[in-house]
Design a protein around this motif. Sequence first.
Motif, short mmCIF file in Angstrom:
data_model
loop_
_atom_site.label_atom_id
_atom_site.label_comp_id
_atom_site.label_asym_id
_atom_site.label_seq_id
_atom_site.Cartn_x
_atom_site.Cartn_y
_atom_site.Cartn_z
N LYS A 37 0.84 -1.20 0.00
CA LYS A 37 0.00 0.00 0.00
C LYS A 37 0.87 1.26 0.00
O LYS A 37 0.58 2.23 -0.70
CB LYS A 37 -0.93 0.02 1.22
CG LYS A 37 -1.94 -1.10 1.23
CD LYS A 37 -2.93 -0.96 0.11
CE LYS A 37 -3.94 -2.09 0.16
NZ LYS A 37 -4.71 -2.19 -1.05
N ARG A 38 1.95 1.24 0.79
CA ARG A 38 2.84 2.40 0.85
C ARG A 38 3.49 2.65 -0.52
O ARG A 38 3.58 3.78 -0.99
CB ARG A 38 3.91 2.18 1.93
CG ARG A 38 4.78 3.37 2.18
CD ARG A 38 5.72 3.21 3.36
NE ARG A 38 6.43 1.95 3.36
CZ ARG A 38 6.34 1.04 4.33
NH1 ARG A 38 5.58 1.24 5.37
NH2 ARG A 38 7.03 -0.08 4.25
N THR A 39 3.91 1.58 -1.18
CA THR A 39 4.52 1.71 -2.50
C THR A 39 3.50 2.19 -3.53
O THR A 39 3.81 3.06 -4.36
CB THR A 39 5.14 0.38 -2.95
OG1 THR A 39 6.03 -0.08 -1.94
CG2 THR A 39 5.89 0.53 -4.25
N MET A 40 2.28 1.68 -3.48
CA MET A 40 1.23 2.12 -4.41
C MET A 40 0.93 3.60 -4.21
O MET A 40 0.77 4.34 -5.19
CB MET A 40 -0.06 1.31 -4.20
CG MET A 40 -0.05 -0.05 -4.84
SD MET A 40 0.08 -0.02 -6.64
CE MET A 40 -1.50 0.61 -7.10
N ASN A 41 0.85 4.05 -2.96
CA ASN A 41 0.59 5.48 -2.69
C ASN A 41 1.73 6.34 -3.21
O ASN A 41 1.49 7.42 -3.73
CB ASN A 41 0.37 5.70 -1.20
CG ASN A 41 -0.98 5.19 -0.74
OD1 ASN A 41 -1.90 5.07 -1.52
ND2 ASN A 41 -1.08 4.85 0.54
N ALA A 42 2.97 5.86 -3.06
CA ALA A 42 4.12 6.63 -3.56
C ALA A 42 4.07 6.73 -5.08
O ALA A 42 4.36 7.78 -5.64
CB ALA A 42 5.42 5.97 -3.11
N VAL A 43 3.67 5.65 -5.74
CA VAL A 43 3.57 5.66 -7.21
C VAL A 43 2.46 6.61 -7.64
O VAL A 43 2.62 7.39 -8.58
CB VAL A 43 3.32 4.23 -7.75
CG1 VAL A 43 2.93 4.26 -9.21
CG2 VAL A 43 4.56 3.38 -7.55
N LYS A 44 1.32 6.57 -6.94
CA LYS A 44 0.19 7.44 -7.30
C LYS A 44 0.52 8.91 -7.07
O LYS A 44 0.13 9.77 -7.85
CB LYS A 44 -1.05 7.05 -6.52
CG LYS A 44 -1.69 5.79 -7.02
CD LYS A 44 -2.92 5.43 -6.23
CE LYS A 44 -3.52 4.12 -6.72
NZ LYS A 44 -4.67 3.70 -5.96
N LYS A 45 1.24 9.21 -5.99
CA LYS A 45 1.63 10.61 -5.73
C LYS A 45 2.58 11.13 -6.79
O LYS A 45 2.51 12.29 -7.16
CB LYS A 45 2.28 10.74 -4.35
CG LYS A 45 1.31 10.85 -3.23
CD LYS A 45 2.03 11.13 -1.93
CE LYS A 45 1.05 11.23 -0.79
NZ LYS A 45 1.74 11.45 0.48
N GLY A 46 3.46 10.26 -7.28
CA GLY A 46 4.41 10.68 -8.29
C GLY A 46 3.78 10.91 -9.64
O GLY A 46 4.29 11.67 -10.46
N ALA A 47 2.64 10.28 -9.89
CA ALA A 47 1.99 10.40 -11.21
C ALA A 47 1.06 11.55 -11.30
O ALA A 47 0.84 12.42 -10.67
CB ALA A 47 1.21 9.12 -11.51
#
Length: 72
Positions: free
Chosen positions: A62-72
């Motif tokens: 979940k933490r990695t998915m949120n980091a990917v979404k914030k970067g996009a």
Amino acid sequence: MLEWYWVLILIILALVIGGFIGFLITKKIVKKQLKENPPINEAQIRAMYMSMGRKPSESDIKRTMNAVKKGA
């Protein structure tokens, strides 16, 4: 009869307006495509952690998915 400078102004105005409308349409299409087909999903993140020799927890994913979404 239209003078040559009015024709030039109309052509430039039409190009600017067309470019702006094209930009907005393209932006909307790209956002829709990214929402329907995200560049990375949870299974890919899980496989990435496993390839590094680590068993990921759900919070890691979940933490990695949120980091990917914030970067996009």
